[in-house]
Scaffold this active site. Structure first.
Site, short mmCIF file in Angstrom:
data_model
loop_
_atom_site.label_atom_id
_atom_site.label_comp_id
_atom_site.label_asym_id
_atom_site.label_seq_id
_atom_site.Cartn_x
_atom_site.Cartn_y
_atom_site.Cartn_z
N ASN A 44 0.83 8.48 -8.81
CA ASN A 44 2.12 8.72 -9.46
C ASN A 44 2.24 7.97 -10.79
OD1 ASN A 44 3.89 10.32 -7.37
ND2 ASN A 44 2.80 8.77 -6.18
N ASP A 63 0.83 -1.21 0.00
CA ASP A 63 0.00 0.00 0.00
C ASP A 63 0.87 1.27 0.00
OD1 ASP A 63 -2.48 1.27 -0.02
OD2 ASP A 63 -3.28 0.03 1.60
N GLU A 72 -0.74 1.70 -5.18
CA GLU A 72 -0.27 3.09 -5.09
C GLU A 72 -1.38 4.09 -5.43
OE1 GLU A 72 1.32 6.77 -6.71
OE2 GLU A 72 0.35 5.18 -7.87
N TRP A 73 -2.56 3.59 -5.86
CA TRP A 73 -3.77 4.37 -6.12
C TRP A 73 -3.73 5.20 -7.39
CZ3 TRP A 73 -2.87 7.13 -0.88
CH2 TRP A 73 -2.80 6.20 0.15
N GLY A 74 -2.68 5.07 -8.19
CA GLY A 74 -2.61 5.81 -9.45
C GLY A 74 -2.11 7.23 -9.33
N ASP A 80 -9.63 3.66 -3.60
CA ASP A 80 -10.39 2.48 -3.21
C ASP A 80 -11.77 2.43 -3.87
OD1 ASP A 80 -8.29 1.79 -1.64
OD2 ASP A 80 -9.32 2.06 0.27
#
Length: 405
Positions: free
Chosen positions: A188, A151, A184-186, A206
């Site tokens: 970067n 995460d 990494e949730w996008g 999420d």
């Protein structure tokens, strides 16, 4: 403690020997990974008893036979680090230890996954991996871990590519084949660099258990199915065997009606997304089980050509998606985003397209295709005649087109 002291010397050895030759372990995710993760349903309420029961359910329910193989504990299994810096599982919830749990999962013919985070603490405030990457990787290998979700909470000004590359190098040095999932949730743009680092990368924040909504969590939003689907625009060229776009885990079986679950699952199959179930496998309804184990839908997702689908046309809240498949086949999915039914008329002669990514042409004036409705499990003629259908609200028509002999 003697064992951990030996491991610490091993860590120091790896730090000296491996950094210049480390790389991603190849070939672990030639098709999108399939499995189960604890977070969507249970959050921090995890224990070895529950994980064993979920593994039992996967093995007995038909999910294993359908292709699901990973049982992944998400956050909150860890509580501290010992005096040498090694991660310590919660002794109350995991009294037998993680290795014993991994051994149990393996005894079911399944694979075992675990969670950590690149920052100082995990998203739930537990000890994370920053500064302990080689220690943790060696411990994961010792435990028999097959899959690591990593995460991106509490990372401050860390460089994402460098942080994830450090963990990649540590996994390589530890010597065990572990699928590396970059969560990494996008933020970067991991699709630009993730293929050399991990086997899949999150493209969004999420997911939330609704079809068309956003949930305000104060300083961040969770997204519904349609919101996440829209965020995949422009990303398909970065995905392929061993490096997949990940629009987050499935919410099938967590409270949406069957039509929305079906549409959610179908679109993840069209996207060639990882299929990581997030429901309670011990208490599945017949509808949930039927959706998660639909062989034709899974075959579209697991197709060895490894091409993510694309949106062909959108009109009046109805989207037509196409996905080239191996052997000259195609998947065609019509998604009804609206809150009422829609009538559709697929006139195949007007649906010619050349997909530059796969170098595949769909042209029914050159080739006739047979049609199969994968949710009705019915053959439906061929592409010489238009196909008319009525699609209920928040539902899909999903077809497999294959060559007419």
């Amino acid at each position: 403690m003697k064992i951990h002291t030996k491991l610490l010397w091993s860590v120091l050895f790896l730090l000296v020997l491996y950094p210049l030759q480390a790389q991603k372990i190849q070939g672990l995710a030639k098709t999108p990974p399939m499995g189960w993760n604890s977070w969507n349903k249970f959050a921090c309420d995890v224990s070895e008893i529950m994980i064993r029961e979920e593994a039992d359910a996967m093995a007995a329910s038909g999910l294993k036979e359908a292709g699901y193989q990973y049982i992944v504990i998400d956050d909150c299994w860890q509580v501290t680090r010992d005096s040498l810096g090694f991660i310590v599982p919660d002794p109350q919830r995991f009294p037998s230890g993680i290795k014993a749990l991994a051994d149990y999962v393996h005894s079911k013919g399944l694979k075992f996954g675990i969670y950590s985070c690149a920052g100082d603490k995990t998203c739930a405030g537990r000890p994370a991996g920053r500064g302990h990457e080689y220690q943790d990787a060696l411990m994961y290998a010792k435990w028999g871990v097959d899959y690591l979700k990593y995460d991106w909470c509490n990372t401050g000004k860390m460089n994402a590519e460098e942080a994830y590359s450090t963990m990649r190098d540590a996994l390589f040095a530890a010597g065990r084949p572990i699928v590396f999932s970059l969560c990494e949730w996008g933020n970067n743009k991991p699709w630009l660099w993730g293929a050399a680092v991990g086997h899949l990368w999150r493209t969004t924040g999420d997911i939330y258990n609704c079809f068309d909504c956003k949930k305000n969590n104060g300083n961040w939003f969770a997204n519904g199915v349609l919101q996440i689907l829209d965020m995949q625009n422009g990303l398909r060229k970065f995905a392929g065997p061993d490096h997949w776009n990940d629009p987050d885990m499935l919410e099938v079986g967590n409270g949406m009606p069957a039509n929305e679950d079906r549409a959610h699952f179908t679109m993840w199959c069209i996207l060639a997304a990882p299929l990581i179930a997030g429901n309670d496998l011990r208490n599945m309804s017949p509808e949930t089980k039927a959706i998660l184990t639909n062989k034709e839908a899974i075959a579209i997702n697991q197709d060895t050509l490894g091409i993510q689908g694309f949106k062909f046309v959108s009109k009046d809240s109805v989207e037509t998606w196409m996905k080239p498949l191996c052997g000259g086949k195609w998947a065609v999915c019509v998604l009804n985003r609206s809150k009422s039914y829609r009538s559709v008329d697929l006139d195949w002669k007007f649906m010619s397209v050349t997909d530059s990514l796969s170098q595949r042409e769909f042209n029914t004036s050159k080739e006739i295709f047979k049609i199969k409705d994968i949710w009705q499990n019915k053959e439906g003629g061929d592409t010489r005649k238009p196909l008319k259908a009525v699609i209920p609200a928040h539902d899909v028509l999903c077809l497999k087109l294959y060559r007419k002999e």
